[in-house]
Design an enzyme around this catalytic site. Structure first.
Site, short mmCIF file in Angstrom:
data_model
loop_
_atom_site.label_atom_id
_atom_site.label_comp_id
_atom_site.label_asym_id
_atom_site.label_seq_id
_atom_site.Cartn_x
_atom_site.Cartn_y
_atom_site.Cartn_z
N THR A 35 0.84 -1.21 0.00
CA THR A 35 0.00 0.00 0.00
C THR A 35 0.87 1.25 0.00
O THR A 35 0.43 2.32 -0.38
CB THR A 35 -0.92 0.06 1.24
OG1 THR A 35 -0.10 0.02 2.41
CG2 THR A 35 -1.90 -1.10 1.27
N TYR A 134 -7.23 -7.32 14.27
CA TYR A 134 -6.15 -6.33 14.13
C TYR A 134 -5.59 -5.97 15.52
O TYR A 134 -4.38 -6.02 15.75
CB TYR A 134 -6.69 -5.07 13.43
CG TYR A 134 -5.77 -3.89 13.46
CD1 TYR A 134 -4.62 -3.86 12.68
CD2 TYR A 134 -6.05 -2.78 14.27
CE1 TYR A 134 -3.76 -2.75 12.70
CE2 TYR A 134 -5.20 -1.68 14.29
CZ TYR A 134 -4.06 -1.67 13.51
OH TYR A 134 -3.22 -0.59 13.54
P1 NAD Z 1 0.19 2.41 6.03
O1 NAD Z 1 -0.65 1.32 5.46
O2 NAD Z 1 0.13 3.75 5.40
O3 NAD Z 1 1.71 1.94 6.02
C1 NAD Z 1 2.10 0.60 6.21
C2 NAD Z 1 3.26 0.32 5.29
O4 NAD Z 1 3.70 -1.02 5.51
C3 NAD Z 1 2.90 0.42 3.81
O5 NAD Z 1 3.88 1.21 3.15
C4 NAD Z 1 2.95 -1.03 3.30
O6 NAD Z 1 3.36 -1.12 1.94
C5 NAD Z 1 3.96 -1.64 4.26
N1 NAD Z 1 3.78 -3.09 4.46
C6 NAD Z 1 2.63 -3.73 4.77
N2 NAD Z 1 2.86 -5.05 4.89
C7 NAD Z 1 4.19 -5.23 4.66
C8 NAD Z 1 5.03 -6.37 4.64
N3 NAD Z 1 4.54 -7.61 4.86
N4 NAD Z 1 6.35 -6.22 4.35
C9 NAD Z 1 6.86 -4.96 4.11
N5 NAD Z 1 6.10 -3.86 4.13
C10 NAD Z 1 4.78 -3.98 4.39
O7 NAD Z 1 -0.15 2.48 7.57
P2 NAD Z 1 0.08 3.68 8.61
O8 NAD Z 1 -1.22 4.33 8.85
O9 NAD Z 1 1.26 4.48 8.21
O10 NAD Z 1 0.43 2.87 9.92
C11 NAD Z 1 1.78 2.66 10.32
C12 NAD Z 1 1.80 1.79 11.57
O11 NAD Z 1 1.11 2.47 12.62
C13 NAD Z 1 1.09 0.45 11.39
O12 NAD Z 1 1.77 -0.50 12.14
C14 NAD Z 1 -0.29 0.70 11.97
O13 NAD Z 1 -0.88 -0.50 12.41
C15 NAD Z 1 0.05 1.63 13.12
N6 NAD Z 1 -1.06 2.51 13.52
C16 NAD Z 1 -1.57 3.41 12.64
C17 NAD Z 1 -2.62 4.24 13.05
C18 NAD Z 1 -3.21 5.27 12.12
O14 NAD Z 1 -4.15 5.97 12.53
N7 NAD Z 1 -2.74 5.44 10.90
C19 NAD Z 1 -3.14 4.13 14.36
C20 NAD Z 1 -2.60 3.19 15.22
C21 NAD Z 1 -1.54 2.39 14.80
#
Ligand code: NAD
Length: 302
Positions: A35, A134
């Protein structure tokens, strides 16, 4: 110092990479671009395209510190997807950290580990009772981190983020509302009854909190620490829909529909990070949402 950011082509990870590069760190990004987008990655960082589900993902990679931000953040994804993308991938990161002698892992956890908490604002010592796979995968990641810290000396800081919003966001309610309203400004369907309540934090503040907490964590001796990163107020889903419409200058009929697969409410206490790292959010949830919508509109229209 060499810093590895997994998920550094995604939303929060790419903003973190920008800050780390700005501060002079040598930054390596590991991302499978599922993504995440190549154009999100700061040109001064080295991008290693690899899938963390593969145990050999780290061939040729070394680092002193790992910020593990890669995940599938879609709460509604299939349970097996959460297990593979969020549990197996986290295990593979920790296992590599153990074998290659990485000293610190900062793990992006989530407010969803608490489920439908009965205490709000929810403190870090509240039981982990997720109501989504999740959230369960994040809780499992935290337990693995704490265990690797105890057994193998891979120190771990788990940061439980509330909803983070800002430029490059491509998932979640705010982004969904904005995209729906660009297509059809007269009406908007929200998931659940719209009274679910959450707090919202701008990504710039989330990155500031992350770096402050990490630096403090490096000073204290504890092997493992979990900290909430959220805002000091909250909004309902209907409030968010209204704010998105307000910034876009549209007046849709808002319809509640479908079941929500997430916890009903989440509102984190930020007392611990505030005392430890001197961090408190500056923007309210509403101002964070307003600013994020303006920035996303600009980004999508450019
Ligand atoms: P996002 O989806 O924008 O980014 C996730 C990234 O991980 C993407 O670039 C994707 O390509 C990469 N990815 C996914 N699976 C992968 C794999 N198997 N190997 C290598 N790369 C992989 O998500 P985000 O919103 O930036 O979230 C970042 C982190 O923060 C995540 O762990 C998410 O669970 C956590 N988080 C986010 C939020 C929020 O509000 N955005 C809230 C709480 C926690």
């Amino acid at each position: 110092m060499k810093v590895l950011v997994t998920g550094g082509a995604g939303f929060i990870g790419s903003h973190l990479v920008d800050r780390l590069v700005e501060e002079g760190y040598e930054v390596i990004v590991v991302d499978n671009l599922s993504t995440g987008r190549r154009e999100n990655v700061n040109p001064q960082a080295w991008l290693h395209v690899a899938d963390l589900k593969d145990p050999d993902w780290a061939v040729g990679v070394s680092a002193d510190v790992v910020f593990h931000f890669a995940a599938n953040p879609e709460v509604r994804a299939e349970p097996r997807v959460h297990f593979e993308e969020n549990v197996v991938a986290t295990f593979n990161v920790l296992e590599w950290a153990r074998v290659s002698g990485v000293k610190t892992v900062v793990f992006a956890s989530s407010s969803t580990v608490y489920g439908d908490a009965r205490v709000m604002p929810t403190p870090e010592d509240y039981p982990l009772e997720p109501v989504s796979v999740y959230g369960a995968a994040k809780a499992a990641g935290e337990v693995m981190c704490a265990t690797y810290a105890r057994l193998y000396g891979v120190r771990c800081l788990a940061l439980r983020y509330a909803n983070v919003v800002g430029p490059r966001l491509r998932h979640g309610a705010l982004y969904d509302f904005l995209m729906k309203l660009r297509k059809k400004p007269e009406e908007l369907e929200v998931l659940g009854d719209g009274t679910q309540r959450k707090s919202y934090l701008h990504v710039e503040e989330a990155v500031e909190a992350t770096l402050r907490a990490w630096r403090k964590f490096e000073e204290v001796g504890e092997p493992y620490l979990a900290l909430n990163v959220g805002n000091v107020d909250s909004l309902t889903v209907l409030d968010v829909a209204g704010l998105v419409a307000e910034v876009m200058g549209v007046a849709p009929v808002i319809k509640a529909g479908g079941a929500s697969s997430d916890c009903r409410s989440s509102y984190l206490s930020v007392e611990k990070i505030s005392k430890l790292a001197g961090w408190r959010p500056r923007l309210s949830s509403a101002d964070s949402v307003r600013r994020a919508v303006r920035e996303l509109l600009e980004e999508l229209e450019s």
